[in-house]
Design an enzyme around this catalytic site. Structure first.
Site, short mmCIF file in Angstrom:
data_model
loop_
_atom_site.label_atom_id
_atom_site.label_comp_id
_atom_site.label_asym_id
_atom_site.label_seq_id
_atom_site.Cartn_x
_atom_site.Cartn_y
_atom_site.Cartn_z
N VAL A 45 0.84 -1.28 -0.03
CA VAL A 45 -0.04 0.05 -0.02
C VAL A 45 0.91 1.32 -0.10
CG1 VAL A 45 -1.64 1.23 1.33
CG2 VAL A 45 -2.14 -1.26 1.09
N CYS A 46 1.72 1.12 0.79
CA CYS A 46 2.89 2.46 0.88
C CYS A 46 3.73 2.63 -0.39
CB CYS A 46 3.72 2.17 2.18
SG CYS A 46 2.95 1.89 3.77
N THR A 47 3.95 1.74 -0.92
CA THR A 47 4.54 1.80 -2.22
C THR A 47 3.70 2.79 -3.27
OG1 THR A 47 5.83 -0.30 -2.05
CG2 THR A 47 5.75 0.79 -4.30
#
Length: 222
Positions: A45-47
């Site tokens: 998700v953070c990517t």
């Protein structure tokens, strides 16, 4: 008990980042800041979030907002992760991570900003380290915390909403107004309750009174 609150001075710190050593208050200067955290590098998700922030760089620059991330991994891992962020981001639009990502392997800054969820026993890694909560702080040029947002690990952040909040805060600082539900830049705004009707006649001619406590007006901004 949490000690950070809206209106408090954002804690100062010094840390290594992908753009060199950061002395936070000095780095802020006279800008607004979006300070956002991640539980670790190479998370799915953070990517996608860091790639999206790269695509939005002109929107943040237009609003005098500096962007800075933090992840509880070492600096070399950040550099390796950036390669992945660029690869994923390029599938949508040209991507270049031109904002710093703080290395926080000891979680010192995460603890300073209360980004660790000590109440959630499931929020730990395989080596029993607590994961950093996915947090967003909006900080103004006076170094005051103006907004705090917490996100679960499974839900990607809505940066349209974050930019909307920044727009509202900045206009409110300039024009003695607040913004209604679902407001977007260009919509009518609410006249601040502290503004008298006499003042409103001068500041916002032609405003509409819906209730004694609810007055709306268009707001022309550049």
């Amino acid at each position: 008990m949490p000690t950070l609150r809206l209106g408090a001075i954002a804690p100062d710190f010094q840390a290594d980042s992908t753009e060199g050593t950061i002395r936070f208050h000095e780095w802020i200067g006279n800008s607004w800041v979006m300070f956002f955290s991640h539980p670790g590098d190479f998370t799915p998700v953070c990517t996608t979030e860091l790639a999206d922030i790269s695509h939005r760089a002109p929107q943040f620059v237009q609003r005098n907002v500096k962007v800075i991330g933090i992840s509880a991994d070492a600096l070399q891992e950040h550099y390796d992760w950036i390669d992945d962020i660029i690869e994923i981001g390029n599938k949508t639009a040209p991507t270049c991570v031109e904002y710093p990502i703080i290395a926080d392997p000891t979680r010192e800054v995460s603890k300073l900003y209360e980004m660790l969820d000590e109440s959630d026993n499931s929020n730990v890694s395989a080596d029993d380290e607590m994961y950093t909560i996915r947090t967003v702080f909006i900080i103004d040029p006076k170094k005051r915390i103006r907004t705090m947002m917490l996100y679960p690990a499974t839900v990607g952040r809505d940066f349209d909403e974050i930019i909307r909040v920044i727009d509202s805060l900045q206009l409110g600082d300039q024009h003695r107004i607040t913004t209604p539900a679902n407001w977007k830049k260009g919509d009518d705004v609410i006249i601040h309750p502290a503004v008298t009707d006499q003042e409103a006649d001068t500041l916002f001619p032609g405003y509409i009174t819906h209730k004694p406590y609810l007055r709306t007006t268009p707001l022309k901004v550049a």
